[in-house]
Structure formats: C-alpha cells, structure tokens
Scaffold this motif. Structure first.
Motif, PDB file in Angstrom:
ATOM      1  N   PHE A 182       0.866  -4.429 -11.520  1.00 33.70           N
ATOM      2  CA  PHE A 182       2.234  -5.571 -10.226  1.00 33.70           C
ATOM      3  C   PHE A 182       2.024  -5.347  -9.264  1.00 33.70           C
ATOM      4  O   PHE A 182       1.293  -7.116  -9.014  1.00 33.70           O
ATOM      5  CB  PHE A 182       3.470  -5.283 -10.835  1.00 33.70           C
ATOM      6  CG  PHE A 182       3.835  -5.735 -12.397  1.00 33.70           C
ATOM      7  CD1 PHE A 182       3.621  -7.090 -12.096  1.00 33.70           C
ATOM      8  CD2 PHE A 182       3.851  -4.177 -13.240  1.00 33.70           C
ATOM      9  CE1 PHE A 182       4.129  -7.441 -13.701  1.00 33.70           C
ATOM     10  CE2 PHE A 182       4.188  -5.704 -15.161  1.00 33.70           C
ATOM     11  CZ  PHE A 182       4.047  -6.774 -15.263  1.00 33.70           C
ATOM     12  N   ALA A 183       2.398  -4.369  -9.015  1.00 31.27           N
ATOM     13  CA  ALA A 183       1.507  -3.988  -7.061  1.00 31.27           C
ATOM     14  C   ALA A 183      -0.162  -5.249  -6.542  1.00 31.27           C
ATOM     15  O   ALA A 183       0.591  -5.317  -5.644  1.00 31.27           O
ATOM     16  CB  ALA A 183       2.340  -3.582  -6.678  1.00 31.27           C
ATOM     17  N   VAL A 194       2.575   6.119 -17.981  1.00 32.43           N
ATOM     18  CA  VAL A 194       2.326   4.194 -17.906  1.00 32.43           C
ATOM     19  C   VAL A 194       3.648   3.895 -16.441  1.00 32.43           C
ATOM     20  O   VAL A 194       2.720   2.822 -15.428  1.00 32.43           O
ATOM     21  CB  VAL A 194       3.243   4.234 -19.198  1.00 32.43           C
ATOM     22  CG1 VAL A 194       4.090   3.361 -19.033  1.00 32.43           C
ATOM     23  CG2 VAL A 194       3.034   3.640 -19.908  1.00 32.43           C
ATOM     24  N   PRO A 195       4.026   4.376 -15.497  1.00 31.05           N
ATOM     25  CA  PRO A 195       5.124   3.947 -14.874  1.00 31.05           C
ATOM     26  C   PRO A 195       4.155   3.988 -13.497  1.00 31.05           C
ATOM     27  O   PRO A 195       4.066   2.763 -13.456  1.00 31.05           O
ATOM     28  CB  PRO A 195       6.483   4.729 -14.288  1.00 31.05           C
ATOM     29  CG  PRO A 195       6.398   5.674 -15.810  1.00 31.05           C
ATOM     30  CD  PRO A 195       5.359   5.484 -16.561  1.00 31.05           C
ATOM     31  N   THR A 196       2.863   4.350 -13.438  1.00 33.45           N
ATOM     32  CA  THR A 196       2.312   4.991 -11.728  1.00 33.45           C
ATOM     33  C   THR A 196       1.280   3.321 -13.007  1.00 33.45           C
ATOM     34  O   THR A 196       1.340   2.634 -11.453  1.00 33.45           O
ATOM     35  CB  THR A 196       1.668   5.762 -11.873  1.00 33.45           C
ATOM     36  OG1 THR A 196       0.971   6.124 -13.139  1.00 33.45           O
ATOM     37  CG2 THR A 196       3.089   6.707 -11.041  1.00 33.45           C
ATOM     38  N   LEU A 197       1.340   3.152 -13.298  1.00 35.51           N
ATOM     39  CA  LEU A 197      -0.155   2.245 -14.050  1.00 35.51           C
ATOM     40  C   LEU A 197       0.227   1.096 -14.239  1.00 35.51           C
ATOM     41  O   LEU A 197       0.145   0.095 -13.142  1.00 35.51           O
ATOM     42  CB  LEU A 197      -0.799   1.902 -15.459  1.00 35.51           C
ATOM     43  CG  LEU A 197      -1.526   3.240 -15.692  1.00 35.51           C
ATOM     44  CD1 LEU A 197      -1.865   4.010 -17.254  1.00 35.51           C
ATOM     45  CD2 LEU A 197      -2.773   3.333 -15.363  1.00 35.51           C
ATOM     46  N   VAL A 252       1.065  -1.303  -0.166  1.00 38.18           N
ATOM     47  CA  VAL A 252       0.341   0.071   0.023  1.00 38.18           C
ATOM     48  C   VAL A 252       0.626   1.080  -0.296  1.00 38.18           C
ATOM     49  O   VAL A 252       0.174   1.950  -0.535  1.00 38.18           O
ATOM     50  CB  VAL A 252      -0.724   0.120   1.390  1.00 38.18           C
ATOM     51  CG1 VAL A 252      -1.507   1.054   1.373  1.00 38.18           C
ATOM     52  CG2 VAL A 252      -1.687  -1.368   1.065  1.00 38.18           C
ATOM     53  N   THR A 253       2.128   1.536   0.838  1.00 35.42           N
ATOM     54  CA  THR A 253       2.852   2.190   0.597  1.00 35.42           C
ATOM     55  C   THR A 253       3.439   2.898  -0.856  1.00 35.42           C
ATOM     56  O   THR A 253       3.595   4.103  -0.795  1.00 35.42           O
ATOM     57  CB  THR A 253       3.501   1.683   2.132  1.00 35.42           C
ATOM     58  OG1 THR A 253       3.134   1.807   3.404  1.00 35.42           O
ATOM     59  CG2 THR A 253       4.202   3.267   2.350  1.00 35.42           C
ATOM     60  N   VAL A 254       3.946   1.248  -0.800  1.00 31.42           N
ATOM     61  CA  VAL A 254       4.646   2.014  -2.110  1.00 31.42           C
ATOM     62  C   VAL A 254       3.767   2.394  -3.306  1.00 31.42           C
ATOM     63  O   VAL A 254       4.018   3.309  -3.884  1.00 31.42           O
ATOM     64  CB  VAL A 254       5.648   0.664  -2.643  1.00 31.42           C
ATOM     65  CG1 VAL A 254       6.251   0.411  -3.814  1.00 31.42           C
ATOM     66  CG2 VAL A 254       6.813   0.487  -1.601  1.00 31.42           C
ATOM     67  N   ILE A 255       2.623   1.469  -3.426  1.00 31.43           N
ATOM     68  CA  ILE A 255       2.123   2.278  -3.942  1.00 31.43           C
ATOM     69  C   ILE A 255       2.128   3.514  -3.939  1.00 31.43           C
ATOM     70  O   ILE A 255       1.902   4.432  -5.304  1.00 31.43           O
ATOM     71  CB  ILE A 255       0.633   1.405  -4.423  1.00 31.43           C
ATOM     72  CG1 ILE A 255       0.722   0.228  -5.030  1.00 31.43           C
ATOM     73  CG2 ILE A 255      -0.251   2.396  -5.349  1.00 31.43           C
ATOM     74  CD1 ILE A 255      -0.361  -0.650  -4.850  1.00 31.43           C
ATOM     75  N   TRP A 256       1.687   4.153  -2.834  1.00 27.18           N
ATOM     76  CA  TRP A 256       1.301   5.456  -2.432  1.00 27.18           C
ATOM     77  C   TRP A 256       2.314   6.298  -2.691  1.00 27.18           C
ATOM     78  O   TRP A 256       1.864   7.607  -3.773  1.00 27.18           O
ATOM     79  CB  TRP A 256       0.595   5.485  -1.277  1.00 27.18           C
ATOM     80  CG  TRP A 256       0.335   7.120  -0.489  1.00 27.18           C
ATOM     81  CD1 TRP A 256       1.559   8.157   0.273  1.00 27.18           C
ATOM     82  CD2 TRP A 256      -0.767   7.601  -0.805  1.00 27.18           C
ATOM     83  NE1 TRP A 256       0.594   9.004  -0.246  1.00 27.18           N
ATOM     84  CE2 TRP A 256      -0.944   8.595  -0.085  1.00 27.18           C
ATOM     85  CE3 TRP A 256      -2.102   7.779  -1.499  1.00 27.18           C
ATOM     86  CZ2 TRP A 256      -1.554  10.248   0.178  1.00 27.18           C
ATOM     87  CZ3 TRP A 256      -3.339   8.155  -1.636  1.00 27.18           C
ATOM     88  CH2 TRP A 256      -2.930   9.404  -0.633  1.00 27.18           C
ATOM     89  N   GLN A 257       3.222   6.020  -2.874  1.00 23.16           N
ATOM     90  CA  GLN A 257       4.635   7.159  -2.479  1.00 23.16           C
ATOM     91  C   GLN A 257       4.703   6.845  -4.062  1.00 23.16           C
ATOM     92  O   GLN A 257       5.690   7.880  -4.294  1.00 23.16           O
ATOM     93  CB  GLN A 257       5.749   6.501  -1.971  1.00 23.16           C
ATOM     94  CG  GLN A 257       5.602   6.879  -0.152  1.00 23.16           C
ATOM     95  CD  GLN A 257       5.471   7.805   0.087  1.00 23.16           C
ATOM     96  OE1 GLN A 257       4.345   8.155   0.056  1.00 23.16           O
ATOM     97  NE2 GLN A 257       7.397   8.345   0.045  1.00 23.16           N
ATOM     98  N   PHE A 258       4.765   5.584  -4.512  1.00 18.11           N
ATOM     99  CA  PHE A 258       5.499   5.685  -5.921  1.00 18.11           C
ATOM    100  C   PHE A 258       4.868   6.742  -6.605  1.00 18.11           C
ATOM    101  O   PHE A 258       4.523   8.003  -7.483  1.00 18.11           O
ATOM    102  CB  PHE A 258       5.250   4.845  -6.925  1.00 18.11           C
ATOM    103  CG  PHE A 258       5.892   4.350  -8.308  1.00 18.11           C
ATOM    104  CD1 PHE A 258       7.137   4.285  -8.091  1.00 18.11           C
ATOM    105  CD2 PHE A 258       5.181   4.238  -9.165  1.00 18.11           C
ATOM    106  CE1 PHE A 258       7.328   3.647  -9.530  1.00 18.11           C
ATOM    107  CE2 PHE A 258       6.281   4.614 -10.778  1.00 18.11           C
ATOM    108  CZ  PHE A 258       7.014   5.057 -10.937  1.00 18.11           C
ATOM    109  N   THR A 259       2.760   7.291  -6.812  1.00 21.68           N
ATOM    110  CA  THR A 259       2.128   7.906  -7.493  1.00 21.68           C
ATOM    111  C   THR A 259       2.331   9.449  -6.844  1.00 21.68           C
ATOM    112  O   THR A 259       2.357  10.010  -7.986  1.00 21.68           O
ATOM    113  CB  THR A 259       0.675   6.918  -6.998  1.00 21.68           C
ATOM    114  OG1 THR A 259       0.481   5.922  -7.235  1.00 21.68           O
ATOM    115  CG2 THR A 259      -0.305   7.861  -8.368  1.00 21.68           C
TER     116      THR A 259
END
Lengths: 297, 372
Positions: free
Chosen positions: A281-282, A273-276, A217-224
């Motif tokens: 994947f995550a 694209v990278p956030t998608l 969750v944290t990685v998705i949030w932070q990355f976006t």
C-alpha cells in the motif's frame, strides 16, 4: 530480420552475443529460483495437511490444499503453555508498532526540520551524534536499557517496548527527514517568517504537507524494523506481552509430540504479512510522491 | 514612513567579516539598488534589513523605529526572493493570503486585498493553481503579489529576475519600475546585473567586499565613478582602462605606448590642474565604448582626439557595431555606427571625446576630479 522491431530493445547481433545472452538469462533464472524456492516451500507446506508432509517431498505441490494449519496457527496453536495461537501476540505487535512508528516518524520530522531550517551553533555536531546512533549495535544497549525500563516501571510491558523502539528509531527517522528537508529551499522558510509564521506554524502548514515522500519512506522503514525486531522483544517483554516475532519462535519451539511443520510455516507467514501489506500500500504512495516531486521542478 | 537608516552595520560569520561598517540612509519612496559582484555582501545586507540575519554590530532603523531586535514579521517589510520561495503545496490564492491568514486578518479584508493585487498583476486566472503548474514569469508575479498584498512601507527584492529568461527579464523589469512609480513605496533591490541596476534605481549603491564604494543616482555612478572598481563594474561593455604616463609635450599629455606605436592623449581640460602633479608618473585612462567612435563622427565633442589602431574583432549588436582593438596592452572597445565598420586587421582611425574620458590614480584607484 524479424518483421516486428520493438523500439529500444537491443538485439543480439552475433552467435557469441546470443550465447552470452542465454548464459545471462540462465544465471538470472538460477538466482531467481534460489530466491523464490524457500518462499514456495513455505507457502506449499503451510497449505498441506500433516499427512501429506510426512509422505510427500518438500517441493511437491499440496494435493489437498487446506487452510486448517493457518487457522490453527492463528488461534489455537500452543505458544508455551498458552494455546490461543498467534492472535494475541499479533495484537501485541500492533499495539507496539503503531504508536512507535507514529511517534518516531513525527519526532524525526521535527528533528530533520529543526536541523536544516533552524540551524543553530552545533547543529551539525548534534546531527553527527544522532547519525552515530544509527550504527550502535543494539546488543550493547540491552542491559542499560533494561535497567532504565526497570526504573521507569515499564519493564516487561508493551509501552516499554514502544519507548525503546521510538528512541532507537530516531536516528534513522531524523536522517531521512533531514535529507529531505535539506533539499527544500530555505527561501520558503524565510518567506514564511516574514509572513509571520513561527516554528510550528511553518512545520505543520508548509513543511509536513511537502513531506509525503519522506514520510512514506520513514514509515515503511520503521514499520519493517519494529515489526521484525526480535532482540528487544525477547529481552524486554515476558510471556503475554511478547511481540509476534518472539511468539513465533516460542510456537515453533514448544510443539509437543509430533512436529507440525504446516502450522509453523503458516505462523511464519502470518507474522510476515503485515510488513508485506505496508509495502504494497505505502509503496504505491511512495512512487506517486516521487513522481509529483519530479514534475514540480 | 518608509525611511531606512543603517548606522555602522557589521555582520560577521565567525571570523569572516561580510559587512564592514556600512552607513546608509534611504529616503521614503526611493528605489535603491544594491549591486556588486557575487560575495560582496549585498544579499546579506538585505537580510539584515529584513531581519532574517541578525546584526553583529550597529543599528537598523525602518521608519522612526530601531528594529535591531524586532522580528521580520513585525518590521513592516515584504520580500521577494530569487527562488520565488512560493509555498509548493498551496494554491496561488493561499500563497498570497498566507501571511494574512497567519495574522488573522478577517476574511472579507483578505479577499479585498487579494482582489486588488490580482487585478494589479493580472493573475486572476491563476488563483487555483499550484506553483508547480506555473511558468517562471507567472511564479514571479505570484511572488510579487505575495509581497504587494502586505502593503508594507519597504519592499525588499533579492535578485528577483535572475531566474527568468532574457526577454521576460526585460519585461518584468519595466513592470517593477511601473509598480514603483505607481505605489511610491521604498524599494531596496539586490542584483548583480548592472544593467538592471542602472535602469531601475533612483540611487545605486555599488558594493565590494562588505563596503559601499559609491552610492549615487545612476547617471552619476556612470559618469562620475569614484574609483576604478565602480568604473569597471558599471557599464556594458566595460570601460577600457589604459595605463599611460603623464608627459609635457605641447601641453599636458598622457603617453600610451605599445607595439603599434605611441599615442599622446591630451589631458581633459578641466583635469589639467590636477594632472600636473602626476607629471612623469602613471595615470589610468578610462574610456567608455560610446566615447570612442569613427573619426569625424563625434557629435558635440568639444575636445576630440583621433588615433589609429588595428582592428582585432568586429561584433555587430544591431543598433551599433563594436570594434575591439588593443590599446596600451589592454582590450578597448569602440561603439561605431554599423555602416562605419571595417575589415578585421585593417588600420582604423578612432576618435575619442576627451571631455568624457576619466583619469584614475593607479595607486589609490580614485578618479581624478577637477577640484582635488
């Protein structure tokens, strides 16, 4: 009655019911269309040659789909005076987002663990203050932060941006991990203490292996958040160190002569694209993590 | 040596006093059960011994050592938690050996200790599983295995059975007792279940509001409770506590009057001297269910006394039937043979063995004894 009844499906029972149901689907369909239309226009435009854009309509399908605009956006479109496409800026963003996500997630995990499992006098106050950090509008910190980066000699650099994103990400990463670890039985930590494990031993050997759902969750949030950030990027970097969001803006703004909408659209897709990819994947691991936690009981 | 000594132990959380100056001495090999209602401080007291909580005042000795400032891992203790607190991402084997890995015990020694414990608890077949794949009883065994493998001087159990279903609880209870008999190690065990306390302990410490009311062997706690609190807490169903007035009428009697009429209970013979000073004042009569039976059924009672009351409720339990009636405004329970039961609302002749009845001073709550 229809021959085949599917269990669990509620069927309309009266004409009014049928009407309401049709209305419901009509409204839902309209909303879906409203949501998907810009995406469609974006993808369709990115695949059209410039000629077709000039003659056709906005929503027509590309007659001769081409990847030419995408390739131009990637490595030859002009961003300001530099005509190398978005490529170098995508690398800038990568060099910013990867360390920033890793560091802020890691520190958030330690914070969340310390705030729940090694409570100390004032730990709730500290958590409250950190939570407050999640609500600070970032415009407020631009000037002081610029000064700080200047003093540290990191102004206008990618590492400087990593530092900024790490610091302002901590509020959220701490929140996520605190909420996860607060649900982990204190008994586990007590048992581990009696077994002789220390602060970091418990963290690395017991807590982190339990935390994949929180980590994802944290990685998705932070990355976006970090990837899509424009404000810090435009304020704290210059020219060559711009992240892709700023470069995209510059690319769209700096077209000379005829406006290449197809290249603009393709560039926007490249930037998104990278956030998608991270979601695709995550997100899968995220669901898996939740399910594993559910059966543990 | 598994001796444990607490000297004037205090624990405060802010202004809240949870443990109020407890002194206790536990001999090597004893099985001491701390029992009391929730919030009485029994788990906190255990955590003070384990070192998971820090003392506000006083001293804790384990063996010959003062351990006030010694970390839990160095106190030569092992603990079993109510929630089991197994490490969810580790296999059963890794759970049991975690402490030894942390203390860098050589692998061969680890395997040997693991084997001993798994044989003892019959959990060989579970070693590769994760805690999530185990049943409640199996988790309980693994949690005990993790404690046993340390081979400490003192075991601490924090309500280890309260998450199990009734049948498993009784089985594991017996198993814990067997384990104690076999290992002979000191055990301090916390529970709110007084049946568990009675069946396991060599000594029970009844706690209330941060103090120990009484610490004694189970039989003594049951037969000679120091006060009303201990008397009403220990025993299931609970002891009936009936208010009465001491009168002189053909000997010293306790007058219990309610709408059904007056009953004059004779004062137990050995307590007459003490009760005399209460003449004209109130005393509380404590009657355990098994000391009230059908008239004429009292076996070996030397000072029996019969009275009549209306039956409110009849509850068969199998070996005995409980007859619930009202005496002096409170509910009293008689434990009779199943064949002695009678219909609800009928009058019934009960008989009590006054030798086993207890008398309490309503003002201090203390039990009257022959000497005082």
């Amino acid at each position: 009655m229809s021959a085949r009844q599917i269990h669990g499906i509620v069927r309309a029972t009266s004409p009014l019911n049928t009407f309401l149901r049709l209305l419901l689907f009509a409204i839902l369909g309209l909303f879906a269309l409203y949501y998907l239309m810009p995406l469609f226009v974006m993808i369709a435009t990115a695949l059209k040659p410039l000629e077709e854009i000039r003659t056709g309509t906005l929503i027509s399908l590309p007659q001769e789909p081409t990847l030419e605009p995408a390739l131009r956006a990637w490595d030859s479109a002009c961003v300001g005076v530099r005509c190398e496409g978005l490529k170098p800026y995508v690398w800038n963003s990568m060099a910013m987002v990867i360390p920033a996500v890793i560091i802020s997630t890691f520190l958030g995990a330690i914070n969340g663990y310390a705030l729940t499992k090694w409570r100390f006098r004032g730990s709730d106050l500290i958590f409250g203050l950190m939570l407050f950090g999640a609500f600070i509008p970032f415009q407020v910190v631009l000037l002081p932060m610029a000064r700080t980066l200047g003093i540290l000699g990191m102004a206008g650099t990618v590492p400087g941006l990593v530092l900024v994103h790490t610091i302002y990400g901590l509020a959220f990463t701490t929140l996520f991990f605190r909420n996860f670890f607060v649900g982990v039985s204190d008994g586990i930590v007590q048992a581990a203490k009696i077994d002789g494990a220390g602060f970091f031993g418990i963290f690395f050997r017991l807590m982190l292996p339990m935390a994949p759902p929180a980590i994802v969750v944290t990685v998705i949030w932070q990355f976006t958040q970090i990837w899509n950030d424009f404000l810090f990027g435009v304020a704290f970097t210059v020219g060559d160190s711009n992240p892709v969001t700023v470069a995209l803006n510059n690319l769209v703004a700096s077209s000379t002569g005829v406006k290449e909408y197809n290249v603009d659209m393709a560039a926007a897709i490249i930037a998104a694209v990278p956030t998608l990819i991270v979601y695709v994947f995550a997100g899968k691991y995220f669901i898996r993590g939740l399910a594993a936690g559910a059966v543990k009981g | 040596m598994g001796k444990v000594r607490l000297d004037n132990v205090w624990k405060r959380f802010g202004s809240n006093e949870v443990i109020k100056g407890i002194d206790m001495e536990i001999e090597d090999g004893e099985f001491v059960v701390l029992v009391g209602p929730s919030g009485c401080g029994k788990s906190t007291l255990l955590n003070l011994v384990s070192g998971l909580e820090t003392l506000s005042d006083g001293d804790v000795h384990i063996g010959e050592r003062k351990v006030n400032d010694i970390a839990p891992k160095d106190r030569d203790i092992a603990m079993v938690f109510q929630s089991y607190a197994l490490y969810p991402t580790k296999t059963v084997e890794e759970n049991i050996t975690f402490g030894m890995v942390t203390r860098r015990v050589p692998k061969e020694e680890r395997q040997k200790a693991l084997k001993e414990v798994t044989d003892l608890l019959h959990i060989e077949m579970l070693l590769d599983r994760k805690p999530g794949q185990l049943s409640g009883g199996q988790r309980q065994r693994v949690a005990m295995g993790r404690a046993l493998v340390r081979d400490p001087e003192v075991f601490l159990f924090d309500e280890p059975l309260s998450n199990l279903d009734a049948k498993l609880r009784v089985e594991m209870r017996t198993e814990i007792k067997k384990l104690h008999q076999r290992l002979g190690k000191t055990i301090i065990y916390v529970t709110h279940d007084q049946v568990e306390a009675m069946s396991l302990a060599t000594r029970i410490a009844v706690m209330d509001a941060g103090t120990i009311r009484q610490i004694a062997p189970p039989e003594e706690i049951y037969e000679r409770p120091v006060d009303l609190f201990v008397a009403s807490f220990i025993g299931s169903p609970a002891m009936a506590l009936v208010k009465g007035k001491v009168v002189q009428s053909d000997g010293l009697k306790l007058d219990v009057t309610d709408e059904e009429g007056t009953v004059l209970f004779p004062i137990p013979r050995e307590l007459t001297a003490t009760a005399k000073s209460f003449l004209g004042r109130e005393l509380i009569l404590g009657l355990r269910p098994e000391s009230i039976v059908k008239e004429g059924e009292q076996r070996g009672g030397r000072q029996t006394f019969a009275f009549e009351r209306r039956i409110d409720v009849v509850e068969p339990t199998g070996p005995d039937t409980l007859i619930i009636f009202t005496l002096g405004g409170v509910e009293a329970i008689a434990r009779v043979h199943p064949e002695d039961k009678a219909p609800v609302d009928s009058m019934y002749r009960f008989e009590v063995d006054m030798e086993r009845a207890k008398l309490f001073d309503p003002e201090t709550g203390k039990r009257l004894s022959a000497s005082s």
